[in-house]
Design a protein around this motif. Structure first.
Motif, PDB file in Angstrom:
ATOM      1  N   ARG A   1      -1.407   7.134  12.748  1.00 32.31           N
ATOM      2  CA  ARG A   1      -2.669   6.636  12.221  1.00 32.31           C
ATOM      3  C   ARG A   1      -2.534   5.182  11.781  1.00 32.31           C
ATOM      4  O   ARG A   1      -3.408   4.354  12.083  1.00 32.31           O
ATOM      5  CB  ARG A   1      -3.102   7.509  11.042  1.00 32.31           C
ATOM      6  CG  ARG A   1      -4.425   7.115  10.428  1.00 32.31           C
ATOM      7  CD  ARG A   1      -4.791   8.050   9.298  1.00 32.31           C
ATOM      8  NE  ARG A   1      -6.047   7.676   8.671  1.00 32.31           N
ATOM      9  CZ  ARG A   1      -6.589   8.321   7.648  1.00 32.31           C
ATOM     10  NH1 ARG A   1      -5.968   9.380   7.132  1.00 32.31           N
ATOM     11  NH2 ARG A   1      -7.731   7.919   7.137  1.00 32.31           N
ATOM     12  N   ARG A   2      -1.432   4.864  11.074  1.00 36.84           N
ATOM     13  CA  ARG A   2      -1.225   3.478  10.660  1.00 36.84           C
ATOM     14  C   ARG A   2      -1.046   2.569  11.875  1.00 36.84           C
ATOM     15  O   ARG A   2      -1.532   1.427  11.886  1.00 36.84           O
ATOM     16  CB  ARG A   2      -0.006   3.386   9.738  1.00 36.84           C
ATOM     17  CG  ARG A   2      -0.222   3.991   8.367  1.00 36.84           C
ATOM     18  CD  ARG A   2       0.894   3.606   7.422  1.00 36.84           C
ATOM     19  NE  ARG A   2       2.165   4.128   7.865  1.00 36.84           N
ATOM     20  CZ  ARG A   2       2.658   5.302   7.479  1.00 36.84           C
ATOM     21  NH1 ARG A   2       1.974   6.070   6.654  1.00 36.84           N
ATOM     22  NH2 ARG A   2       3.831   5.722   7.918  1.00 36.84           N
TER      23      ARG A   2
ATOM     24  N   VAL B   1      -3.307  18.614   5.458  1.00 30.97           N
ATOM     25  CA  VAL B   1      -2.287  17.611   5.761  1.00 30.97           C
ATOM     26  C   VAL B   1      -1.003  18.281   6.242  1.00 30.97           C
ATOM     27  O   VAL B   1      -0.319  17.788   7.159  1.00 30.97           O
ATOM     28  CB  VAL B   1      -2.023  16.733   4.522  1.00 30.97           C
ATOM     29  CG1 VAL B   1      -0.832  15.808   4.757  1.00 30.97           C
ATOM     30  CG2 VAL B   1      -3.260  15.913   4.174  1.00 30.97           C
TER      31      VAL B   1
ATOM     32  N   ASN C   1       4.397  13.153  12.449  1.00 31.42           N
ATOM     33  CA  ASN C   1       4.222  11.699  12.597  1.00 31.42           C
ATOM     34  C   ASN C   1       2.756  11.303  12.637  1.00 31.42           C
ATOM     35  O   ASN C   1       2.404  10.255  13.189  1.00 31.42           O
ATOM     36  CB  ASN C   1       4.914  11.223  13.877  1.00 31.42           C
ATOM     37  CG  ASN C   1       4.373  11.923  15.113  1.00 31.42           C
ATOM     38  OD1 ASN C   1       3.689  12.940  15.009  1.00 31.42           O
ATOM     39  ND2 ASN C   1       4.677  11.398  16.277  1.00 31.42           N
ATOM     40  N   PHE C   2       1.890  12.121  12.064  1.00 36.03           N
ATOM     41  CA  PHE C   2       0.457  11.823  12.113  1.00 36.03           C
ATOM     42  C   PHE C   2       0.130  10.552  11.341  1.00 36.03           C
ATOM     43  O   PHE C   2      -0.624   9.695  11.814  1.00 36.03           O
ATOM     44  CB  PHE C   2      -0.345  13.000  11.555  1.00 36.03           C
ATOM     45  CG  PHE C   2      -1.818  12.747  11.464  1.00 36.03           C
ATOM     46  CD1 PHE C   2      -2.615  12.808  12.589  1.00 36.03           C
ATOM     47  CD2 PHE C   2      -2.416  12.420  10.244  1.00 36.03           C
ATOM     48  CE1 PHE C   2      -3.971  12.556  12.519  1.00 36.03           C
ATOM     49  CE2 PHE C   2      -3.775  12.175  10.167  1.00 36.03           C
ATOM     50  CZ  PHE C   2      -4.552  12.244  11.303  1.00 36.03           C
ATOM     51  N   GLN C   3       0.700  10.417  10.148  1.00 37.61           N
ATOM     52  CA  GLN C   3       0.408   9.244   9.327  1.00 37.61           C
ATOM     53  C   GLN C   3       0.909   7.969   9.990  1.00 37.61           C
ATOM     54  O   GLN C   3       0.245   6.922   9.963  1.00 37.61           O
ATOM     55  CB  GLN C   3       1.033   9.416   7.938  1.00 37.61           C
ATOM     56  CG  GLN C   3       0.445  10.564   7.127  1.00 37.61           C
ATOM     57  CD  GLN C   3      -1.015  10.344   6.790  1.00 37.61           C
ATOM     58  OE1 GLN C   3      -1.485   9.205   6.739  1.00 37.61           O
ATOM     59  NE2 GLN C   3      -1.735  11.429   6.558  1.00 37.61           N
ATOM     60  N   ALA C   4       2.098   8.049  10.604  1.00 36.58           N
ATOM     61  CA  ALA C   4       2.637   6.864  11.286  1.00 36.58           C
ATOM     62  C   ALA C   4       1.751   6.482  12.473  1.00 36.58           C
ATOM     63  O   ALA C   4       1.472   5.295  12.698  1.00 36.58           O
ATOM     64  CB  ALA C   4       4.064   7.142  11.756  1.00 36.58           C
TER      65      ALA C   4
END
Length: 233
Positions: A61-62, A50, A56-59
């Motif tokens: 992805r969401r 992770v 901004n990977f999680q953003a």
């Protein structure tokens, strides 16, 4: 009465049972320790993975998951014959709807001047958005010209295919006049005149004097002339 041999045998059996119980508990603790070590190793690997991802990977992805869900919901609404945008507004509160509408109105897609190429592209996009195609005229021309409506490489232009309606010419002329009128309103840096009178001490005072001259110059022109000639009373 129990004999000493029987008592000794019973005591030995109790010791063996306790030893066996302790070994089983020790083996269970050993298995739990190995399991915890394995879980910690997997958690550390996942944390390292992770950390190597973009910030901004999680953003993203969401956002991607939301787009997929939104597209599926839109398709389901279209199949059911419902208006998806209207359904969303029904589920949204009044305050939230007003905030979204205000945000859309305040949004300015024009980032300002960067290069002449970007300015030309923005102008082209703005002009193409204003175009209203005349579908009735298009259908009439297609029926009249037939295959000549879509010329090929070896086709020669004719007078019938090159004619433009008077309404289209008037529309283009009106649009050009609007562009000229808008261009004349653009502000530009005023030229500095070396021979002009210097009646200011700084740039702010210069702007103030210009405003005063613009609003009250015609009323104080005579007083100013008298002061310059030295004939003021």
């Amino acid at each position: 009465m129990a004999t000493p041999a029987a008592a000794s045998s019973a005591a030995g059996g109790d010791v063996e049972d306790k030893k066996k119980e302790r070994m089983e508990r020790f083996r269970a603790l050993h298995l739990k320790r190995n399991e915890a070590r394995k879980l910690n190793l997997e958690a550390s690997k996942e944390e390292e993975r992770v950390q190597k991802l973009p910030a901004n990977f999680q953003a993203k992805r969401r956002r991607a998951e939301w787009e997929v869900e939104d597209e599926e919901a839109r398709k389901a609404a279209e199949e059911a014959g419902d208006d998806y945008d209207r359904m969303q507004l029904l589920d949204c509160g009044v305050d939230e709807a007003v905030r979204i509408e205000r945000k859309k109105k305040k949004k300015n897609p024009d980032p300002g001047f960067s290069t002449y190429e970007d300015a030309t592209i923005r102008q082209y996009q703005r002009l193409t958005k204003q175009l209203q195609p005349d579908m009735e005229g298009y259908e009439r021309a297609k029926e009249k010209l037939g295959e000549a409506m879509y010329p090929g490489v070896n086709s020669l232009p004719s007078q019938d295919t090159d004619t433009v309606s008077k309404e289209a010419v008037d529309r283009m002329a009106a649009d050009l006049e609007k562009q000229i009128e808008k261009r004349e309103k653009f502000s530009r840096r005023r030229a500095f005149h070396d021979e002009a009178d210097i009646n200011y001490i700084n740039e702010r005072n210069m702007r103030f004097n210009k405003k005063a001259e613009r609003f009250y110059g015609k009323y104080t022109a005579e007083i100013k002339q008298n002061l310059e000639r030295g004939t003021a009373v």
